[in-house]
Motif scaffolding. Sequence first.
Motif, PDB file in Angstrom:
ATOM      1  N   ILE A  32     -22.417 -28.392  26.761  1.00  0.00           N
ATOM      2  CA  ILE A  32     -22.792 -27.353  27.723  1.00  0.00           C
ATOM      3  C   ILE A  32     -21.894 -26.137  27.530  1.00  0.00           C
ATOM      4  CG2 ILE A  32     -22.909 -26.760  30.183  1.00  0.00           C
ATOM      5  CD1 ILE A  32     -23.330 -29.768  30.724  1.00  0.00           C
ATOM      6  N   THR A  33     -22.493 -24.970  27.599  1.00  0.00           N
ATOM      7  CA  THR A  33     -21.698 -23.741  27.596  1.00  0.00           C
ATOM      8  C   THR A  33     -22.047 -22.918  28.821  1.00  0.00           C
ATOM      9  OG1 THR A  33     -20.881 -21.928  26.204  1.00  0.00           O
ATOM     10  CG2 THR A  33     -23.273 -22.219  26.324  1.00  0.00           C
ATOM     11  N   GLY A  34     -21.161 -21.975  29.128  1.00  0.00           N
ATOM     12  CA  GLY A  34     -21.351 -21.100  30.275  1.00  0.00           C
ATOM     13  C   GLY A  34     -20.122 -20.237  30.462  1.00  0.00           C
ATOM     14  N   TYR A  35     -19.915 -19.784  31.659  1.00  0.00           N
ATOM     15  CA  TYR A  35     -18.745 -18.941  31.940  1.00  0.00           C
ATOM     16  C   TYR A  35     -18.211 -19.262  33.328  1.00  0.00           C
ATOM     17  CZ  TYR A  35     -22.278 -16.098  34.346  1.00  0.00           C
ATOM     18  OH  TYR A  35     -23.291 -15.662  35.162  1.00  0.00           O
ATOM     19  N   TYR A  36     -16.989 -18.830  33.575  1.00  0.00           N
ATOM     20  CA  TYR A  36     -16.339 -19.115  34.855  1.00  0.00           C
ATOM     21  C   TYR A  36     -15.371 -17.992  35.187  1.00  0.00           C
ATOM     22  CZ  TYR A  36     -11.979 -20.275  32.457  1.00  0.00           C
ATOM     23  OH  TYR A  36     -10.829 -20.194  31.708  1.00  0.00           O
ATOM     24  N   LEU A  96     -16.797 -24.285  26.848  1.00  0.00           N
ATOM     25  CA  LEU A  96     -17.615 -25.306  26.192  1.00  0.00           C
ATOM     26  C   LEU A  96     -17.226 -26.654  26.776  1.00  0.00           C
ATOM     27  CD1 LEU A  96     -19.427 -26.570  23.961  1.00  0.00           C
ATOM     28  CD2 LEU A  96     -17.405 -26.498  22.460  1.00  0.00           C
ATOM     29  N   ARG A  97     -18.225 -27.399  27.258  1.00  0.00           N
ATOM     30  CA  ARG A  97     -18.004 -28.766  27.735  1.00  0.00           C
ATOM     31  C   ARG A  97     -18.676 -29.718  26.751  1.00  0.00           C
ATOM     32  NH1 ARG A  97     -20.280 -33.042  30.738  1.00  0.00           N
ATOM     33  NH2 ARG A  97     -18.839 -34.028  32.234  1.00  0.00           N
ATOM     34  N   THR A  98     -17.902 -30.575  26.116  1.00  0.00           N
ATOM     35  CA  THR A  98     -18.444 -31.508  25.140  1.00  0.00           C
ATOM     36  C   THR A  98     -19.184 -32.639  25.851  1.00  0.00           C
ATOM     37  OG1 THR A  98     -16.424 -32.835  25.113  1.00  0.00           O
ATOM     38  CG2 THR A  98     -16.560 -31.002  23.545  1.00  0.00           C
ATOM     39  N   PRO A  99     -20.010 -33.409  25.123  1.00  0.00           N
ATOM     40  CA  PRO A  99     -20.738 -34.514  25.758  1.00  0.00           C
ATOM     41  C   PRO A  99     -19.838 -35.536  26.446  1.00  0.00           C
ATOM     42  CG  PRO A  99     -21.706 -34.000  23.634  1.00  0.00           C
ATOM     43  CD  PRO A  99     -20.453 -33.187  23.734  1.00  0.00           C
ATOM     44  N   GLY A 106     -23.774 -26.686  17.945  1.00  0.00           N
ATOM     45  CA  GLY A 106     -22.615 -26.337  18.761  1.00  0.00           C
ATOM     46  C   GLY A 106     -22.204 -24.887  18.642  1.00  0.00           C
ATOM     47  N   ALA A 107     -22.995 -24.068  17.940  1.00  0.00           N
ATOM     48  CA  ALA A 107     -22.709 -22.634  17.880  1.00  0.00           C
ATOM     49  C   ALA A 107     -23.128 -21.991  19.195  1.00  0.00           C
ATOM     50  CB  ALA A 107     -23.449 -21.991  16.716  1.00  0.00           C
ATOM     51  N   ILE A 108     -22.318 -21.069  19.669  1.00  0.00           N
ATOM     52  CA  ILE A 108     -22.518 -20.444  20.977  1.00  0.00           C
ATOM     53  C   ILE A 108     -22.660 -18.940  20.822  1.00  0.00           C
ATOM     54  CG2 ILE A 108     -21.445 -19.981  23.233  1.00  0.00           C
ATOM     55  CD1 ILE A 108     -19.961 -22.669  22.870  1.00  0.00           C
ATOM     56  N   THR A 109     -23.565 -18.355  21.579  1.00  0.00           N
ATOM     57  CA  THR A 109     -23.668 -16.900  21.601  1.00  0.00           C
ATOM     58  C   THR A 109     -23.645 -16.397  23.029  1.00  0.00           C
ATOM     59  OG1 THR A 109     -24.808 -15.010  20.592  1.00  0.00           O
ATOM     60  CG2 THR A 109     -26.184 -16.638  21.721  1.00  0.00           C
ATOM     61  N   GLY A 110     -23.367 -15.106  23.148  1.00  0.00           N
ATOM     62  CA  GLY A 110     -23.301 -14.443  24.438  1.00  0.00           C
ATOM     63  C   GLY A 110     -22.821 -13.025  24.227  1.00  0.00           C
ATOM     64  N   TYR A 111     -22.208 -12.453  25.232  1.00  0.00           N
ATOM     65  CA  TYR A 111     -21.667 -11.109  25.073  1.00  0.00           C
ATOM     66  C   TYR A 111     -20.373 -10.968  25.863  1.00  0.00           C
ATOM     67  CZ  TYR A 111     -23.711  -9.917  29.653  1.00  0.00           C
ATOM     68  OH  TYR A 111     -24.036  -9.869  30.985  1.00  0.00           O
ATOM     69  N   TYR A 112     -19.630  -9.926  25.545  1.00  0.00           N
ATOM     70  CA  TYR A 112     -18.361  -9.668  26.225  1.00  0.00           C
ATOM     71  C   TYR A 112     -18.165  -8.170  26.363  1.00  0.00           C
ATOM     72  CZ  TYR A 112     -16.136  -8.203  21.853  1.00  0.00           C
ATOM     73  OH  TYR A 112     -15.807  -7.524  20.699  1.00  0.00           O
ATOM     74  N   THR A 149     -13.258 -26.793  26.860  1.00  0.00           N
ATOM     75  CA  THR A 149     -12.473 -25.803  26.129  1.00  0.00           C
ATOM     76  C   THR A 149     -12.879 -24.415  26.603  1.00  0.00           C
ATOM     77  OG1 THR A 149     -12.363 -27.214  24.162  1.00  0.00           O
ATOM     78  CG2 THR A 149     -11.907 -24.861  23.851  1.00  0.00           C
ATOM     79  N   THR A 150     -11.906 -23.583  26.942  1.00  0.00           N
ATOM     80  CA  THR A 150     -12.207 -22.214  27.353  1.00  0.00           C
ATOM     81  C   THR A 150     -11.956 -21.267  26.188  1.00  0.00           C
ATOM     82  OG1 THR A 150      -9.969 -21.812  28.195  1.00  0.00           O
ATOM     83  CG2 THR A 150     -11.575 -22.762  29.725  1.00  0.00           C
ATOM     84  N   PHE A 151     -12.627 -20.130  26.189  1.00  0.00           N
ATOM     85  CA  PHE A 151     -12.463 -19.190  25.079  1.00  0.00           C
ATOM     86  C   PHE A 151     -12.860 -17.783  25.494  1.00  0.00           C
ATOM     87  CE2 PHE A 151     -16.772 -20.882  24.773  1.00  0.00           C
ATOM     88  CZ  PHE A 151     -17.536 -19.734  24.610  1.00  0.00           C
ATOM     89  N   ASP A 152     -12.343 -16.817  24.745  1.00  0.00           N
ATOM     90  CA  ASP A 152     -12.689 -15.407  24.888  1.00  0.00           C
ATOM     91  C   ASP A 152     -12.583 -14.747  23.519  1.00  0.00           C
ATOM     92  OD1 ASP A 152     -12.849 -14.743  27.922  1.00  0.00           O
ATOM     93  OD2 ASP A 152     -10.990 -15.895  27.759  1.00  0.00           O
ATOM     94  N   PRO A 153     -13.453 -13.815  23.177  1.00  0.00           N
ATOM     95  CA  PRO A 153     -13.255 -13.019  21.975  1.00  0.00           C
ATOM     96  C   PRO A 153     -11.970 -12.200  22.097  1.00  0.00           C
ATOM     97  CG  PRO A 153     -15.506 -12.831  22.760  1.00  0.00           C
ATOM     98  CD  PRO A 153     -14.729 -13.510  23.841  1.00  0.00           C
TER      99      PRO A 153
END
Length: 217
Positions: free
Chosen positions: A122-126, A140-143, A167-173, A148-152
Amino acid sequence: MDIDCETVAGSLRSQRVSPRRVAIFFITFVLGNLTTQSLPAQSVDVLYPPAQTARFTTFEAEGSVWTIAESINPAGAIAGFYTDAGGIFHGFLRSTDGEITSFDPPHSKDTYPSSINPQGAITGYYFDAFDVYNEAHGFLRTPDGEITTFDPPDSGDTYALSINSLGAITGYYTDPVGIDYGFLRAPDGKITTFRVPGSLFTYAYSINPAGAITGYD
């Protein structure tokens, strides 16, 4: 644009089919850039093929005031978020057997899962409770439940919106001066940022199994 529920129902009745009675709750229709008014909560006749029956299953996370289901994978696992009595948003996973597990990244005050892939990642934001700037961060929440949290690099807000089967993730910042860029987070965690040539803002919204990304600018 207003939508008359009785007109819709009458149109369906004029067809030689067996309509069924279903409820409509505050639906907002979007046609291009035109957003219509929300419909009041009521019931109308909606067309289904006579040989087809539709089954609706309702659910909510324990302790929720309201629950938003955002994404479902091919197996039927669902990810989304809910708000508790204190107004805090939490993420949830509804497994294929109906069990609901709530989760939040560390120090999160509001969690918004946006996409679940076939493997259950699962991916998303917080939003971090200790972030004085109140900026969004990706996760990113693994099964197996590891988060794991991340930011560009040099990002302000980060919105992770879609994850594919690899498991590749896209979005915007948003960068420090307020320009929005798309990003791709590879399965190994490497983040690549991009912008549509000639555009001021780039919003990446979805990624397919081959790694192609779509969005708008």
